[in-house]
Enzyme design. Structure first.
Site, PDB file in Angstrom:
ATOM      1  N   ASP A 192       0.881  -1.161   0.000  1.00  0.00           N
ATOM      2  CA  ASP A 192       0.000   0.000   0.000  1.00  0.00           C
ATOM      3  C   ASP A 192       0.926   1.221   0.000  1.00  0.00           C
ATOM      4  OD1 ASP A 192      -2.064   1.813   0.065  1.00  0.00           O
ATOM      5  OD2 ASP A 192      -3.166   0.797   1.661  1.00  0.00           O
TER       6      ASP A 192
HETATM    7  C1  NOJ Z   1      -3.946   4.041   0.056  1.00  0.00           C
HETATM    8  C2  NOJ Z   1      -5.127   3.130   0.067  1.00  0.00           C
HETATM    9  O1  NOJ Z   1      -5.146   2.407   1.275  1.00  0.00           O
HETATM   10  C3  NOJ Z   1      -5.148   2.173  -1.117  1.00  0.00           C
HETATM   11  O2  NOJ Z   1      -6.349   1.462  -1.103  1.00  0.00           O
HETATM   12  C4  NOJ Z   1      -4.968   2.913  -2.401  1.00  0.00           C
HETATM   13  O3  NOJ Z   1      -5.044   2.045  -3.504  1.00  0.00           O
HETATM   14  C5  NOJ Z   1      -3.630   3.639  -2.357  1.00  0.00           C
HETATM   15  N1  NOJ Z   1      -3.651   4.588  -1.243  1.00  0.00           N
HETATM   16  C6  NOJ Z   1      -3.303   4.392  -3.631  1.00  0.00           C
HETATM   17  O4  NOJ Z   1      -4.108   5.520  -3.745  1.00  0.00           O
END
Ligand code: NOJ
Length: 775
Positions: free
Chosen positions: A290
């Site tokens: 993530d």
């Molecule tokens: C953080 C989020 O938790 C995730 O779901 C997302 O895909 C990423 N940011 C990228 O924006």
């Protein structure tokens, strides 16, 4: 304290036993522990011929790569997209574009806003789940996005006030699993890599990430992230379960989550990545962190992380150095790069993939229009996920109404210029707050939002209907206590909503303004019809028993066609089939420990999943709490009867207690887990007076008293049926459906004995009962 493999096993058994006899499992050593699993399995493409072909090509390339080139394809770089890998021009390997969200391409123009995951789950309709993934995938593809950052089955919705429950599917693992599989297949059939996220136990927003003091050179951690502590059986039977279906359907990417899982950060948790994902579930694709979720360099590489996003994190040149000094093996680094390229080949993205026209957060002037005719599907899913829970004396559908009045800001489009004159309405601006004086809620907040090209508000769609019928419509969008002028119209339609977003959890399942609005209208209007747009469960105890509240609709987060989808149901063009994908309690306190996220001031905060398998309806069943509206419940304009239950166990499949140990694991787990081992059939009859379809639901009671009394294990849409017509629902049960995770054997295992079988229209309306015996 040191743990050997055998102490771990014993402790795991003790943890499982503790869960069943009521001991607090957090007192058991294994609970909260992530046993080391090394080395990282090397992907080899043995799952099927397509993977084998893809791996052959990928390995031929990475064999010629320098370490820097391997670093390139496994690291994030600045670029057009939310995430971009580095290119390897020498071999014609492009930078791969990663973009959000699970319900539409975020932040762009000429893209569609699909219903949120939770709304899709409420359809209980497999066909629509696939079409959703397919259409979504086509939009990603058209914009030249290689990797879609969805679908999400984490959070599942353990915590009712969790901020991101709406992005996911359902707290029921079977419902979430079927949806995960269908969406993944849909996205990948469109040529785009699907990312199943967030792996794993990412059930709350509060303290999901560590706090880092960026002003210190070493980026000192001032607070660590929450540790979700769950036992091995719960991990397998509940939280990993939906991901298995995504993997079975070929998911090329999995995103590891921000928080700690059993005390080890998910993106450096060898048990979760090397152990469960890559060994037990045979994952062939790549694990992506993530965004800024990587917490270490060498440890994350060795624990099975393959790609870091959105920048180099703790890798970059340091990863090359780690390979040169032996901290990370070259084989591991080659495997990381190979997994990325193999997935790219698996999706055949080397052939004429569209140019990437996606632009991070810049929305002006992108000429590529990818909406196609997806609005029809969005409207259909919007209606199919609309759940009718109260309908006194056939209040709905509205037949030939001439005069209605409409209340509540949720009926109209957001007034962004009112809030901030420098902002436009619509588009990315939908993410800016949904409080009073805002508008109808069609998506939630954070990285998981869609970007509607337009929004058909409920008011707009209802006006259209009234206009066609030469009627009159009156409205008051903003008063909490509207005046009495129009309350004697044929129907008072009240709209309320409940916002939630990534990065914080909800503080209540209700809000005072909305409850007051309903009560105020109902106190004057004898025919008050309430529609809620909501990001998860919404309790309604403040007014549900009011005699003037004649109909109530859980309208979910329907996406851009919101008003049309709703009007289709309100005016009876669509007879509702939507079912609640979560439990509505009589009052918030009834959710007990599962109401709130864990808030702790500790440096190392802990969220103890001591309820084990018992979340949502399983919790209510166990505690004998009667919900207001149970999981799986939803009314139709007609009624249905169930009869003729038949069960049969298959004769021609392996019925040994464990899957055949001689057969190799492929992506998704042991192939025999997916064998159909039993069938259940039942007749569904339309016993009412209008045409309609029903979602027939199958629940199983596994032998033994250490498992939820009833677990959803099948759902089938039957119909549409004309009055008096009946049709047979056929449910196929797989080996996994009838197995529990044996902690000691580390295998899925049949329980010998008699399984209870229930069929009906919700988790508590189960008129048919039978058994299946596994000998
Ligand atoms: C953080 C989020 O938790 C995730 O779901 C997302 O895909 C990423 N940011 C990228 O924006």
């Amino acid at each position: 304290m040191k743990f050997s493999a055998s102490t771990l096993l014993l402790s795991a058994q003790a943890a499982a036993a503790a869960l069943n006899n009521g001991t607090n499992p957090s007192e058991v050593p294994y609970y909260g522990l992530s046993p080391p699993v090394y080395p990282a399995p090397v992907g080899n493409g043995t799952s099927d011929r397509s993977w084998a072909k893809a791996y052959k090509k990928a390995k031929a390339l990475t064999a010629q790569f320098t370490l820097e080139e391997k670093m390139n394809v496994t690291n994030g770089f600045e670029g057009l997209c939310v995430g971009n890998t580095g290119a390897v021009p020498r071999f014609g390997i492009p930078s791969l574009c990663f973009a959000d969200a699970p319900d539409g391409v975020r932040g762009q123009e000429f893209v569609s806003a699909f219903p949120a995951g939770l709304h899709l789950a409420a359809t209980f309709n497999k066909d629509l789940m696939y079409k959703y993934g397919k259409a979504l995938g086509e939009e990603y593809y058209g914009k030249g996005i290689h990797v879609a950052l969805g679908p999400s089955a984490g959070p599942m919705g353990r915590v009712m006030r969790g901020g991101r429950n709406w992005e996911g599917l359902s707290p029921d693992p079977s419902l979430a699993a079927v949806a995960m599989g269908a969406i993944t297949r849909g996205i990948q059939d469109s040529g785009v890599i699907a990312t199943a996220k967030h792996w794993l136990l990412n059930e709350q927003e509060a303290r999901r990430r560590p706090s880092v003091d960026e002003s210190t050179p070493e980026r000192r951690v001032t607070d660590e992230a929450i540790s979700s502590n769950a036992d091995d059986r719960t991990i397998h039977e509940l939280y990993a379960f939906p991901f298995m279906n995504a993997l079975k359907e070929g998911a090329g990417s999995v995103m590891c989550s921000y928080q700690r899982a059993n005390h080890s950060y998910a993106c450096q948790n060898s048990k979760l990545m090397n152990g469960i994902l890559k060994t037990q579930l045979g994952f062939e694709g790549f694990v992506v962190s993530d965004w800024r979720g990587q917490r270490s360099g060498v440890a994350s590489a060795n624990a099975g992380l393959d790609v870091v996003m959105p920048d180099h994190g703790f890798w970059g040149e340091k990863l090359v150095e780690a390979v040169n000094n032996g901290s990370v093996s070259e084989e591991r680094m080659t495997d990381m790069a190979t997994r990325v390229l193999a997935t790219w080949y698996y999706l055949e993205q080397e052939n004429n993939f569209p140019e990437t026209t996606y632009r991070s957060y810049s929305t002006v002037g992108d000429p590529v229009n990818v909406q196609a005719d997806h609005s029809d599907l969005i409207r259909e899913i919007g209606a199919a996920g609309t759940v009718l829970v109260k309908n006194v004396n056939k209040t709905l559908p509205l037949k030939d109404v001439k005069m209605v009045s409409v209340y509540g800001y949720d009926a109209t489009v957001p007034q962004s210029p009112w809030q901030n004159p420098n902002r436009y309405g619509g588009g990315y601006e939908v993410n800016f707050g949904w409080n009073t004086f805002n508008g109808t809620l069609v998506t939630g907040g954070g990285s998981g939002i869609s970007t509607p090209p337009y929004v058909v508000s409920p008011f707009h769609a209802i006006s259209d209907r009234i206009a066609k019928n030469k009627g009159t419509i009156r409205w008051d969008f903003y008063s909490e206590a509207p005046g009495p002028h129009y309350v004697n119209t044929e129907a008072c339609l009240v709209f309320i909503n409940g916002y939630a977003s990534e990065s914080f959890d909800r503080v209540s399942l209700t809000d005072e303004f909305s409850d007051n609005l309903v009560i105020n209208v109902a106190s004057m209007c004898p025919n008050t019809i309430v529609t809620m747009h909501h990001t998860g469960a919404r309790t309604v105890d403040a007014w549900i028993d009011h005699p003037n509240v004649t109909a109530v609709i859980y309208g979910g987060l329907p996406g851009q066609e919101s008003g049309n989808s709703l009007a289709d149901v309100l005016f009876g063009d669509v007879n509702p089939t939507g079912k609640l994908p979560f439990t509505i309690a009589k009052k918030e306190e009834d959710y007990g420990e599962l109401l709130n996220s864990t808030n702790s001031k500790d440096f190392f905060p802990e969220a103890n999943f001591t309820e084990g398998l018992y979340i949502d309806y399983r919790y209510f069943d166990k505690k004998n709490i009667t919900p207001l509206y149970e999981f799986g419940f939803g009314l139709s304009y007609t009624t249905f009867g169930f009869s003729n239950l038949e069960t049969a166990v298959k004769a021609d499949v392996n019925m040994d207690e464990f899957p055949d140990p001689e057969i190799d694991i492929i992506q998704g787990g042991h192939p025999e887990l997916w064998d159909v081992v039993a069938t259940v059939k039942a007749h569904v009859e339309n016993t009412g007076d209008v045409d309609g379809a029903e979602i027939a639901q199958l629940y199983i009671g596994v032998p033994g008293d250490d498992t939820p009394a009833r677990q959803l294990r099948g759902f089938e849409r039957v119909g549409p049926l004309v009055p008096g017509q009946n049709h047979r629902a056929v449910f196929e049960l797989t080996r996994r459906d009838l197995s529990t995770w044996d902690v000691e054997a580390q295998q899925w295992r049949f329980r010998r004995g008699t399984y209870k079988v229930y069929v009906g229209s919700s988790s508590r309306k189960l008129p048919l009962e039978g058994t299946i015996t596994i000998e």
